[in-house]
Design a protein around this motif. Structure first.
Motif, PDB file in Angstrom:
ATOM      1  N   GLY A 131       0.795  -1.216   0.000  1.00 44.07           N
ATOM      2  CA  GLY A 131       0.000   0.000   0.000  1.00 44.07           C
ATOM      3  C   GLY A 131       0.830   1.271   0.000  1.00 44.07           C
ATOM      4  N   ALA A 132       0.155   2.372  -0.279  1.00 45.77           N
ATOM      5  CA  ALA A 132       0.783   3.689  -0.419  1.00 45.77           C
ATOM      6  C   ALA A 132       1.611   4.059   0.809  1.00 45.77           C
ATOM      7  CB  ALA A 132      -0.294   4.746  -0.645  1.00 45.77           C
ATOM      8  N   GLY A 133       2.791   4.595   0.556  1.00 46.52           N
ATOM      9  CA  GLY A 133       3.621   5.138   1.618  1.00 46.52           C
ATOM     10  C   GLY A 133       4.316   4.112   2.493  1.00 46.52           C
ATOM     11  N   ALA A 134       4.280   2.851   2.133  1.00 50.26           N
ATOM     12  CA  ALA A 134       4.959   1.823   2.933  1.00 50.26           C
ATOM     13  C   ALA A 134       6.476   1.952   2.778  1.00 50.26           C
ATOM     14  CB  ALA A 134       4.502   0.435   2.523  1.00 50.26           C
ATOM     15  N   LEU A 135       7.188   1.499   3.792  1.00 48.05           N
ATOM     16  CA  LEU A 135       8.650   1.479   3.797  1.00 48.05           C
ATOM     17  C   LEU A 135       9.097   0.050   4.047  1.00 48.05           C
ATOM     18  CD1 LEU A 135      11.517   2.713   3.969  1.00 48.05           C
ATOM     19  CD2 LEU A 135      11.005   3.309   6.347  1.00 48.05           C
TER      20      LEU A 135
ATOM     21  N   THR B  41      11.925 -10.191   3.319  1.00 46.97           N
ATOM     22  CA  THR B  41      11.234 -10.978   2.302  1.00 46.97           C
ATOM     23  C   THR B  41       9.750 -10.904   2.620  1.00 46.97           C
ATOM     24  OG1 THR B  41      13.081 -12.489   1.932  1.00 46.97           O
ATOM     25  CG2 THR B  41      10.885 -13.292   1.344  1.00 46.97           C
ATOM     26  N   ILE B  42       8.964 -10.561   1.610  1.00 50.72           N
ATOM     27  CA  ILE B  42       7.515 -10.493   1.773  1.00 50.72           C
ATOM     28  C   ILE B  42       6.930 -11.706   1.060  1.00 50.72           C
ATOM     29  CG2 ILE B  42       5.427  -9.155   1.363  1.00 50.72           C
ATOM     30  CD1 ILE B  42       7.194  -6.638   1.409  1.00 50.72           C
ATOM     31  N   GLY B  43       6.260 -12.565   1.813  1.00 50.47           N
ATOM     32  CA  GLY B  43       5.749 -13.829   1.299  1.00 50.47           C
ATOM     33  C   GLY B  43       4.596 -13.671   0.325  1.00 50.47           C
ATOM     34  N   GLU B  44       4.365 -14.731  -0.460  1.00 48.38           N
ATOM     35  CA  GLU B  44       3.317 -14.735  -1.478  1.00 48.38           C
ATOM     36  C   GLU B  44       1.964 -14.333  -0.898  1.00 48.38           C
ATOM     37  OE1 GLU B  44       2.860 -18.185  -3.922  1.00 48.38           O
ATOM     38  OE2 GLU B  44       4.998 -18.250  -4.419  1.00 48.38           O
TER      39      GLU B  44
ATOM     40  N   VAL C 127       5.770   0.182   8.169  1.00 48.93           N
ATOM     41  CA  VAL C 127       7.228   0.129   8.168  1.00 48.93           C
ATOM     42  C   VAL C 127       7.602  -1.328   8.409  1.00 48.93           C
ATOM     43  CG1 VAL C 127       9.358   0.931   9.250  1.00 48.93           C
ATOM     44  CG2 VAL C 127       7.412   2.494   9.005  1.00 48.93           C
ATOM     45  N   VAL C 128       8.068  -1.989   7.331  1.00 50.46           N
ATOM     46  CA  VAL C 128       8.331  -3.426   7.383  1.00 50.46           C
ATOM     47  C   VAL C 128       9.797  -3.641   7.731  1.00 50.46           C
ATOM     48  CG1 VAL C 128       8.148  -5.615   6.164  1.00 50.46           C
ATOM     49  CG2 VAL C 128       6.516  -3.782   5.672  1.00 50.46           C
ATOM     50  N   THR C 129      10.036  -4.126   8.948  1.00 47.59           N
ATOM     51  CA  THR C 129      11.396  -4.289   9.473  1.00 47.59           C
ATOM     52  C   THR C 129      11.864  -5.743   9.471  1.00 47.59           C
ATOM     53  OG1 THR C 129      10.575  -4.513  11.733  1.00 47.59           O
ATOM     54  CG2 THR C 129      11.122  -2.277  10.969  1.00 47.59           C
ATOM     55  N   LYS C 130      10.912  -6.687   9.277  1.00 50.73           N
ATOM     56  CA  LYS C 130      11.277  -8.109   9.285  1.00 50.73           C
ATOM     57  C   LYS C 130      10.413  -8.838   8.271  1.00 50.73           C
ATOM     58  CE  LYS C 130       8.293  -9.097  13.203  1.00 50.73           C
ATOM     59  NZ  LYS C 130       8.174  -9.610  14.527  1.00 50.73           N
ATOM     60  N   ASP C 131      10.769 -10.081   7.993  1.00 58.24           N
ATOM     61  CA  ASP C 131      10.058 -10.871   6.990  1.00 58.24           C
ATOM     62  C   ASP C 131       8.563 -10.917   7.272  1.00 58.24           C
ATOM     63  OD1 ASP C 131      12.509 -11.366   5.850  1.00 58.24           O
ATOM     64  OD2 ASP C 131      12.570 -13.486   6.407  1.00 58.24           O
ATOM     65  N   VAL C 132       7.798 -10.966   6.172  1.00 55.51           N
ATOM     66  CA  VAL C 132       6.347 -11.078   6.238  1.00 55.51           C
ATOM     67  C   VAL C 132       5.976 -12.460   5.705  1.00 55.51           C
ATOM     68  CG1 VAL C 132       4.163 -10.187   5.338  1.00 55.51           C
ATOM     69  CG2 VAL C 132       6.029  -8.594   5.918  1.00 55.51           C
ATOM     70  N   GLU C 133       5.244 -13.223   6.497  1.00 51.10           N
ATOM     71  CA  GLU C 133       4.866 -14.561   6.059  1.00 51.10           C
ATOM     72  C   GLU C 133       3.818 -14.471   4.949  1.00 51.10           C
ATOM     73  OE1 GLU C 133       2.321 -16.668   9.157  1.00 51.10           O
ATOM     74  OE2 GLU C 133       3.161 -14.999  10.320  1.00 51.10           O
ATOM     75  N   PRO C 134       3.649 -15.541   4.173  1.00 54.20           N
ATOM     76  CA  PRO C 134       2.636 -15.553   3.109  1.00 54.20           C
ATOM     77  C   PRO C 134       1.228 -15.412   3.673  1.00 54.20           C
ATOM     78  CG  PRO C 134       4.158 -17.407   2.876  1.00 54.20           C
ATOM     79  CD  PRO C 134       4.438 -16.778   4.205  1.00 54.20           C
TER      80      PRO C 134
ATOM     81  N   GLY D  41       1.314  -1.028  10.413  1.00 59.33           N
ATOM     82  CA  GLY D  41       1.856  -0.374  11.592  1.00 59.33           C
ATOM     83  C   GLY D  41       3.345  -0.123  11.501  1.00 59.33           C
ATOM     84  N   ASN D  42       3.882   0.430  12.609  1.00 63.48           N
ATOM     85  CA  ASN D  42       5.307   0.743  12.707  1.00 63.48           C
ATOM     86  C   ASN D  42       5.814   0.320  14.083  1.00 63.48           C
ATOM     87  OD1 ASN D  42       7.868   1.806  12.745  1.00 63.48           O
ATOM     88  ND2 ASN D  42       7.221   3.931  12.590  1.00 63.48           N
ATOM     89  N   PRO D  43       6.564  -0.784  14.137  1.00 62.20           N
ATOM     90  CA  PRO D  43       6.910  -1.672  13.033  1.00 62.20           C
ATOM     91  C   PRO D  43       5.710  -2.523  12.633  1.00 62.20           C
ATOM     92  CG  PRO D  43       7.793  -2.563  15.065  1.00 62.20           C
ATOM     93  CD  PRO D  43       7.173  -1.221  15.410  1.00 62.20           C
TER      94      PRO D  43
END
Length: 188
Positions: free
Chosen positions: A143-147, A153-156, A165-172, A178-180
Motif C-alpha cells: 500500500g501507499a507510503g509503505a517502507l 522478504t515479503i511472502g506470497e 514500516v516493514v522491518t522483518k520478513d512477512v509470512e505468506p 503499523g510501525n513496526p
C-alpha cells in the motif's frame, strides 16, 4: 575487484567501504542510473504507451515485461540490481535504494510513495555500507507510503498496509500494518 564481485558482496551483507577504490564502479553505476531515471521522469508519456520502455530497459539492464508497468516519477539508484517480474504495477514516486538487490515477483502491485531500501551503514564507520537484499514474492500488494527495510522478504499473497514500516520478513497470506509492521489479519 570486478564489478560483479562488488555487487555480490553488497547482496550478501558483506561490509563495503565507500572509500575503497572498488566502490568507484558503484558510484559510476549510480550516476548512470540517476541519468536514466532523470530521463524517465522528464519524458512526457501515457501510462499505456511504450515511450519509456527503452529507458527502463537501459535502467534495469533488461527489458521490462510488456505486462509490467512502472509509473514515473520513480527513483532507482542501482537499476541493474532490480529484477521485475510479469504483470507488475509500480505506482508513481516509488524509491528503490537497490545496491543490495531487489527482486519483485509476478503479479505484484506497489502503491504510490513506497520506499524499498537494501542499504544501511555501519554504526561506527558510516562510510561502510552493509546491504541486505529485499525479496517481494508473487501476488504481493504494498500500500501507499509503505517502507520496506533491508533484508526483508515479503511472502506470497501478503498485503502490506499503507504507511507500514516493514522491518522483518512477512509470512505468506497475511495483512501487515503499523510501525513496526505486525500481522493484522490472516488471509484464506
Amino acid at each position: 575487484m570486478p564489478e560483479s564481485d562488488l555487487y555480490q558482496q553488497l547482496s550478501k551483507s558483506k561490509p563495503v567501504s565507500m572509500r575503497s577504490p572498488e566502490y568507484a564502479q558503484a558510484i559510476r553505476d549510480m550516476g548512470e542510473s540517476w541519468k536514466v531515471t532523470h530521463a524517465i521522469n522528464h519524458t512526457a508519456n501515457d501510462f499505456l504507451d511504450d515511450t519509456l520502455r527503452p529507458l527502463f530497459a537501459q535502467l534495469l539492464g533488461e527489458e521490462l515485461d510488456s505486462s509490467s508497468h512502472i509509473l514515473s516519477p520513480c527513483y532507482i539508484d542501482f537499476g541493474r540490481q532490480v529484477k521485475v517480474g510479469k504483470n507488475v504495477f509500480i505506482n508513481h514516486n516509488c524509491t528503490m535504494m537497490s545496491a543490495g538487490s531487489i527482486e519483485i515477483g509476478d503479479d505484484v502491485q506497489i502503491g504510490p510513495q513506497v520506499t524499498i531500501t537494501t542499504t544501511n551503514h555501519d554504526f561506527v564507520d558510516r562510510y561502510t555500507l552493509i546491504c541486505k537484499p529485499v525479496r517481494i514474492k508473487k501476488n504481493v500488494w504494498i500500500g501507499a507510503g509503505a517502507l520496506i527495510l533491508p533484508g526483508v522478504t515479503i511472502g506470497e499473497n501478503a498485503v502490506v498496509a499503507g504507511g507500514a514500516v516493514v522491518t522483518k520478513d512477512v509470512e505468506p497470506d497475511v495483512v501487515v500494518g503499523g510501525n513496526p509492521a505486525r500481522v493484522l489479519k490472516r488471509l484464506n
